[in-house]
Scaffold this active site. Structure first.
Site, PDB file in Angstrom:
ATOM      1  N   GLU A  89       0.658  -0.744   0.186  1.00 42.65           N
ATOM      2  CA  GLU A  89      -0.297  -0.013   0.022  1.00 42.65           C
ATOM      3  C   GLU A  89       0.733   0.996  -0.110  1.00 42.65           C
ATOM      4  OE1 GLU A  89      -2.725   0.862   3.338  1.00 42.65           O
ATOM      5  OE2 GLU A  89      -4.307   2.255   2.416  1.00 42.65           O
ATOM      6  N   CYS A 131      -5.936   0.849   3.687  1.00 40.72           N
ATOM      7  CA  CYS A 131      -7.443   2.305   3.099  1.00 40.72           C
ATOM      8  C   CYS A 131      -7.516   3.118   1.886  1.00 40.72           C
ATOM      9  CB  CYS A 131      -6.942   3.033   4.558  1.00 40.72           C
ATOM     10  SG  CYS A 131      -6.994   2.586   6.048  1.00 40.72           S
ATOM     11  N   ASN A 147     -12.097  -3.161   1.256  1.00 45.66           N
ATOM     12  CA  ASN A 147     -10.739  -3.306   1.868  1.00 45.66           C
ATOM     13  C   ASN A 147     -11.573  -3.097   4.190  1.00 45.66           C
ATOM     14  OD1 ASN A 147      -8.389  -3.635   3.648  1.00 45.66           O
ATOM     15  ND2 ASN A 147      -8.469  -0.906   4.146  1.00 45.66           N
ATOM     16  N   GLU A 148     -11.828  -4.128   4.615  1.00 46.55           N
ATOM     17  CA  GLU A 148     -12.316  -3.234   6.135  1.00 46.55           C
ATOM     18  C   GLU A 148     -13.629  -2.540   6.261  1.00 46.55           C
ATOM     19  OE1 GLU A 148      -9.438  -1.319   8.030  1.00 46.55           O
ATOM     20  OE2 GLU A 148      -7.937  -3.280   8.293  1.00 46.55           O
TER      21      GLU A 148
HETATM   22  O1  AHR Z   1      -1.717  -1.510   6.700  1.00 46.68           O
HETATM   23  C1  AHR Z   1      -2.120   0.035   7.680  1.00 46.68           C
HETATM   24  C2  AHR Z   1      -3.893   0.303   7.614  1.00 46.68           C
HETATM   25  O2  AHR Z   1      -4.331  -0.737   8.062  1.00 46.68           O
HETATM   26  C3  AHR Z   1      -4.565  -0.169   6.072  1.00 46.68           C
HETATM   27  O3  AHR Z   1      -4.030   0.733   5.068  1.00 46.68           O
HETATM   28  C4  AHR Z   1      -5.665  -0.816   6.465  1.00 46.68           C
HETATM   29  O4  AHR Z   1      -6.292  -1.527   5.483  1.00 46.68           O
HETATM   30  C5  AHR Z   1      -5.443  -0.835   8.450  1.00 46.68           C
HETATM   31  O5  AHR Z   1      -6.224  -0.625   8.842  1.00 46.68           O
END
Ligand code: AHR
Length: 677
Positions: free
Chosen positions: A43, A240, A375-376
């Site tokens: 990321e 994120c 994601n999440e």
């Molecule tokens: O790895 C950092 C963040 O942690 C990522 O972007 C997210 O998916 C998680 O909350």
């Protein structure tokens, strides 16, 4: 009183004269360990991509940041314009006569925390430019060390003649005479004709020696650290940033493919999401985009695992009332993004998106097999979008395995609601995230021992042990607890089929989140203690799980197991039997490994030990090898006095089973590789 008795009385040595007898049963190979088991999460957080893995040295190369001259300083007559040759990146600057022949016109770029350049290395400067006016004109390309106290700051002096009134790409390749960690790039207008000006756009500087020699490529030393993990998967682009602060800010893969000059930039939410460590100049250039991610996955032998938006902006940052989710009737855009992505990765060169891939230099499909949706995310709004997306993807591409989510936490209300939904929808894999304490990792090597054996598989998609008292370092003890926890991933390879430590990268001057697997500055790379744990697992992955028990139970540091966790695998390709043992006790203790059911005698054994005397010790850029695993050969010559339980080394136990004993140091992780061929 003997020393041992004194230590036992003081509680520093457990009273266990026979040691810890662990039995590995080679005759009952269990689950297959998937090649995807140990992977990488990428990321653009902590300047991981722009300013890190992506080898571009120029920041804001297309003058597209909200503050168009951010990262730049100017001399003389420099004006910003916005009718440039690239529709989605329209800005450029005009360098014109400054009103006096001695006044310089030019720009200077500061790079990402400066530009790291190396003596003897070759660099490729490129720029899109055009000339206005009839006289001759050119650009001076200078690298300078602004911190130098020498008479001359500049240490390269290249020249590009600008010949055309039409936009063209110009290039100069040069060898750098000096290593400088924080150089700047100066681009100066040279013309003796005051009527001449030069427009410049997409000003770029790359080392030519990128990872795998790719143009628009990756920083070699940083990418090599990834490759050395031999990852089974590459998950991208987050995290994120997949979601975005609002829908416009989400990661839109279509904006990251095609000619690099025309990829629109996107504000990186990590520029402000961690209030304590904000970076006003953190944008995503899109230069390291989906094509480059797929290409990297291929180059390092990992399965590509892209994650796409499910039409919801980040739930953590948004109140549900704010209407930041795509209306259900407009979900088709997101469905199309998913379907088009599959076409981009796998489609024929005659298809719309397969053609884009081919035009970028990769006519062969990338062979994508997995796709993460969201994601999440959690809750009803999520399920209302996730389910139709999954149905649409499955209807057209039943061959693609879908990754769903269990939300942001390792348990709790959202987690408990999501898992049954994932089961109901027969989702292939569920992404679990746990950034948790060392204590959690220490105590939960059995997390998956009782998970259902049917239904969705687990993708442990983001995890890391965070230190006690809010101390978030990459210290040895955190890595050791991860090693212990991972014995449980391995033992449950029928349930857990993918895993990634997260985040992966951090620039020492640009991080927002730690701990991280790999740290770097402009010239150096450091592999953290946690990196070495990941590397130990991926280099000793094996192909089949083997039962390993202590008193008939899996070894997961439970009561009566003396803070030991352990697992075993067989590698069918080499014939090796691999046992991993973590001793989280502060004391050395004897471990007796009984190797039951081996088809042939042990011919050799290698032992890789991971230990530090100081649990808080970390690797640093100055001392990157303070904590590294050490491999040595084990003497397997049978030892005498086979009846004496205190004799260490290789012998045969009462049942005639090969049996290796060792006094394993406190707070140590060790991998034994027993060879039988
Ligand atoms: O790895 C950092 C963040 O942690 C990522 O972007 C997210 O998916 C998680 O909350």
């Amino acid at each position: 009183m003997t020393l041992a008795a004194t230590l036992i009385a003081a509680g520093l040595l457990p009273a266990q004269p026979r040691g810890n007898d662990m039995v590995m049963d080679a005759s009952s190979p269990g689950a297959r360990i998937q090649e995807t088991m140990y992977g990488i999460f990428l990321e653009d957080i902590n300047f991981a991509a722009d300013g890190g893995l992506y080898a571009e040295l120029v920041k804001n190369r297309s003058f597209e940041y909200a503050n168009a001259l951010q990262g730049w300083k100017t001399w003389g007559n420099v004006t910003l314009r916005e009718d440039g040759p690239f529709e989605r990146c329209p800005h450029y600057v005009r360098l014109a006569y400054a009103g006096h022949p001695s006044v310089i016109t030019g720009v200077q770029n500061e790079g990402y925390f400066g530009m790291g350049v190396r003596e003897g290395a070759e660099y490729r400067f490129t720029v899109w430019a055009r000339k206005q006016g009839k006289g001759e004109a050119g650009l001076g390309i200078l690298l300078a060390d602004p911190s130098s106290m020498g008479d001359v700051q500049q240490f390269t002096d290249e020249y590009v003649e600008i010949t055309s009134a039409k936009w063209q790409k110009y290039e100069v390749v040069f060898t750098c005479p000096k290593t400088v960690e924080k150089a700047v790039l100066r681009v100066i207008l040279w013309s003796e004709d005051p009527g001449v000006s030069v427009d410049i756009e997409h000003v770029s500087l790359f080392p030519t020696d990128t990872f795998n020699g790719d143009e628009n490529g990756l920083r070699k030393d940083v990418a090599q650290a990834l490759a050395d993990l031999h990852p089974g998967i590459l998950r991208f682009p987050g995290g994120c940033i997949v979601e975005g602060v609002n829908l416009d800010n989400r990661y839109q893969w279509k904006n990251t493919v095609g000619p690099v000059e025309n990829r629109p930039i996107n504000l990186n939410r990590w520029s402000y999401s961690q209030f304590e460590r904000m970076f006003p100049d953190y944008w995503q250039s899109g230069g390291l985009g989906f094509f480059e991610y797929f290409r990297l996955a291929e180059e390092i032998g990992a399965e590509p695992v892209p994650i796409i938006s499910c039409g919801m902006a980040c739930q953590f940052l948004n109140d549900p009332q704010w209407d930041v989710n795509v209306p259900l009737e407009d979900l088709q855009t997101y469905i199309d993004d998913a379907l088009d992505l599959i076409e981009f990765a796998n489609g024929s060169v005659k298809s719309k998106w397969g053609k884009v891939r081919a035009e970028m230099g990769h006519p062969e499909p990338f062979g994508m097999k997995y796709l993460g949706v969201g994601n999440e995310q959690w809750g009803k709004d999520f399920l209302a979008r996730f389910e139709p997306m999954v149905k649409a993807i499955r209807a057209k591409h039943p061959e693609i395995k879908i990754i769903g989510t269990s939300g942001p936490y390792l348990g709790g209300e959202w987690f408990d609601e999501l898992w049954p939904e994932m089961r109901r929808m027969e989702i292939d894999l569920v992404d679990e995230h746990y950034y948790s304490s060392e204590t959690f990792f220490e105590r939960n090597a059995n997390r998956y021992d009782n998970y259902p054996r049917t239904g969705p598989k687990v993708f442990a998609g983001e995890y890391a042990a965070h230190g006690a008292d809010g101390k978030k370092f990459n210290h040895f003890n955190a890595a050791l607890t991860e090693a212990s926890f991972m014995t449980g991933l391995e033992r449950n390879a029928d349930v857990v089929v993918m895993s990634c430590y997260a985040p992966t990268f951090a620039h020492v001057e640009g991080w927002q989140w730690r701990p991280d697997l790999i740290w770097f500055d402009n010239l150096r790379v450091m592999r953290s203690a946690s990196y070495w744990v990941q590397q130990m697992y991926s280099s000793h992955r094996g192909t089949r799980v083997l039962p390993l028990t202590m008193d008939g139970k899996a070894v997961s540091g439970r009561e009566g197991q003396n803070n030991l966790s352990a697992s075993a695998v067989w590698d069918e390709t080499t014939g090796d039997y691999i046992v991993k043992v973590a001793n989280l006790g502060n004391y050395a203790q004897v471990v007796n490994l009984h190797l039951k059911g081996l088809p042939s005698p042990v011919t050799a054994c290698e032992r890789t030990v991971f230990h530090s005397d100081n649990p808080m010790e970390e690797n640093t850029l100055d001392e990157p090898e303070r904590i590294v695993p050490r491999t040595s050969d084990v003497d397997i010559t049978p030892v005498a006095e086979p009846q004496n339980p205190w004799i260490m080394g290789m012998r045969t136990d009462a049942e005639g089973c090969p049996h290796y004993s060792e006094r394993l140091g406190g707070r140590t992780f060790v991998i034994y590789r027993f060879k039988t061929k």
